[in-house]
Every structure is written in structure tokens, then in C-alpha cells.
Design a protein around this motif. Structure first.
Motif, short mmCIF file in Angstrom:
data_model
loop_
_atom_site.label_atom_id
_atom_site.label_comp_id
_atom_site.label_asym_id
_atom_site.label_seq_id
_atom_site.Cartn_x
_atom_site.Cartn_y
_atom_site.Cartn_z
N SER A 1 0.17 -5.47 6.74
CA SER A 1 -0.50 -5.05 5.86
C SER A 1 1.56 -4.60 5.65
CB SER A 1 -1.02 -4.55 6.47
OG SER A 1 -0.93 -3.88 8.05
N THR B 1 -4.82 -0.30 -0.69
CA THR B 1 -5.00 -0.57 0.28
C THR B 1 -3.68 1.19 0.59
OG1 THR B 1 -3.99 -2.52 0.75
CG2 THR B 1 -3.34 -1.88 2.83
N ARG C 1 -8.69 -0.51 0.83
CA ARG C 1 -8.65 -0.96 2.16
C ARG C 1 -7.95 0.36 3.16
NH1 ARG C 1 -7.78 -5.49 -0.64
NH2 ARG C 1 -5.21 -5.23 -0.67
N GLY D 1 0.89 -1.20 0.00
CA GLY D 1 0.00 -0.05 -0.17
C GLY D 1 0.52 1.58 -0.22
#
Length: 259
Positions: A221, A29, A53, A5
Motif C-alpha cells: 500500500s 485510500t 480503504r 493514497g
């Protein structure tokens, strides 16, 4: 393997709706740095217009959860409570929080006690709004807390997660130790040469990402945290090229067949 992301830090001179539109063409993301025109306490409605997200980086200015001045510490926690509330409303995967600092090195121990108290408060806030709080390891400034993995058991005891910032760990010579014992929920990706917190594009600096990335938890993440959009694009190109280098590199970039 999680997608790479992008932090909105690379476009802080633009309003959040424009930033989200720009980044949504590049990634699914986005980490919102809740500062200036990206403060989610004032512009979170923009998040609902995009199929993204989100993670949220809490404010870094005018806030110190390790302040020895109790009114400042309480005000900081009050702000974080509102940020976590807003993050929950947009379905954010986590809220990244800096562990604070002592403006005077002579008060570092006293400041650390204030930080420990704040961790308990953050745990309660996390439970209240259902959004994981991930405390980020800091760079090489001696007045900062959480510069090496010795702080990880304290976070674990408080029921909080942690955000592994690769560049910060590299500055402190602690990256290998973090990778060996840490299990971050969230990761900030950028590079440097070990001398300053330059937030360079991936492919620059002296962090060997082909070695480091396979050691990260597969479900963590991952956010590229660089200062310009061009540096983010360069980072993605670098990762794509690295992914062509063989099975190990494909695992780094998520292009392999094993998850």
C-alpha cells in the motif's frame, strides 16, 4: 499496483469528517494520522460514512516504545493497543508505528533493548486484533532507532512488517539498500534533497521516482505523506505526467496492462 493514497496529515487543521469527505473526492485510500482532531480513539465513527480503504498511523507525540522508563514504555504500548483495536474496527490494512528513540544518545543501547521488548508486545497486539503492525524507518536524527536496513531481520523475527518511508531512507543514504533487500508492506511517499525531512511533493527533491517505484513490491500500500493538500494534488499530477513517459513509467503509476 496499489493506488496512491493520502495521509490526513495534509489537513490536520480540520475535523476528520470534513477531511475524509475532501480526500474521498481524490482517492479511495486514506491514512489517518491518529493525532489531534484525527484521533481515531475519539472520532472513528466518521470512517464508516465513507467508502474508503484505510490505514492508520499511530500517534507520534507523547509516545515512545523504546523508552528506558518502563512506565512510559508500558503507557505507550497501552495506547497502541487501543489504536490497533480501533483500526481493526474500521478494517484498516495496517497500523504504522514509529520505533521510538532515546532522548540521550548515551542511553541508545539501553533504549534499543527496551525497543526489542516492545516488538514482542506489538506482535501480541497484532495477533490480538488481526491488524498488521508496520514499523516505520526513521530519519537522520541519531537518537532514533531503525535508520537503516540492519533492523529488518529484528522485525522479521518478531513477526512484524515494516513501512518504508522513502524520504527518511533518502536522508540516511540508505534508500538503495532498502530497495535491494526490503519487502515493505506499506510505503510512505514524499521527497527531499537529502538534507532535511521536508516532506516535499513528488517531483521535487532528488529521489528519482521513475527508478524507485518499479522496485517496490506491487502489493504494498502507498500513501503520499505531504504537509498540504496542494502538495498531494501536485504529487498526483506529477505521477500522471510521469505515467505518460513510456511503459516503465506506466508501470510506476499503475497505468500499464500488467496488474
Amino acid at each position: 499496483m496499489q493506488e496512491l493514497g493520502c495521509s490526513t496529515w495534509c489537513l490536520m487543521d480540520r475535523e476528520l469528517p470534513e477531511v475524509l469527505e475532501t480526500l474521498s473526492a481524490r482517492t479511495d485510500t486514506v491514512e489517518i494520522l491518529s493525532e489531534a482532531a484525527h484521533d481515531i480513539l475519539y472520532c472513528s465513527e466518521a470512517c464508516f460514512s465513507f467508502d474508503l480503504r484505510y490505514t492508520v498511523h499511530s500517534p507520534t507525540a507523547d509516545i515512545n516504545i523504546a523508552s528506558c522508563r518502563e512506565p512510559i514504555r508500558q503507557a505507550s504500548l497501552g495506547l497502541l493497543r487501543e489504536v490497533c483495536r480501533a483500526a481493526g474496527e474500521i478494517g484498516a490494512g495496517c497500523v504504522v508505528v514509529h520505533p521510538g528513540f532515546s532522548p540521550w544518545i548515551e542511553l541508545l543501547d539501553r533504549s534499543y533493548l527496551a525497543l526489542q521488548q516492545s516488538l514482542g508486545d506489538l506482535s501480541a497486539i497484532q495477533e490480538e486484533y488481526g491488524v498488521p503492525v508496520a514499523v516505520e524507518n526513521m530519519g537522520s536524527w541519531k537518537v532514533c532507532h531503525f535508520r537503516d536496513p540492519s533492523f529488518l531481520p529484528v522485525l522479521q523475527e518478531a513477526g512484524l512488517s515494516f513501512c518504508l518511508d522513502l524520504g527518511h531512507a533518502n536522508l540516511n543514504g540508505a534508500l538503495d539498500e532498502f530497495l535491494a533487500i526490503g519487502k515493505p508492506l506499506h510505503v510512505h511517499l514524499h521527497n527531499n534533497d537529502g538534507s532535511d525531512d521536508s516532506h516535499q511533493a513528488l517531483g521535487h527533491g532528488n529521489i528519482d521516482l521513475s527508478r524507485v517505484l518499479p522496485l517496490l513490491p506491487r502489493n504494498a500500500s502507498r500513501i503520499v505523506e505531504v504537509q498540504t493538500l496542494e502538495a498531494y494534488d501536485e504529487s498526483i499530477r506529477f505521477m500522471a505526467e510521469m505515467g505518460k513517459g513510456g511503459p516503465d513509467c506506466r508501470e510506476c503509476t499503475g497505468d500499464g496492462n500488467n496488474g
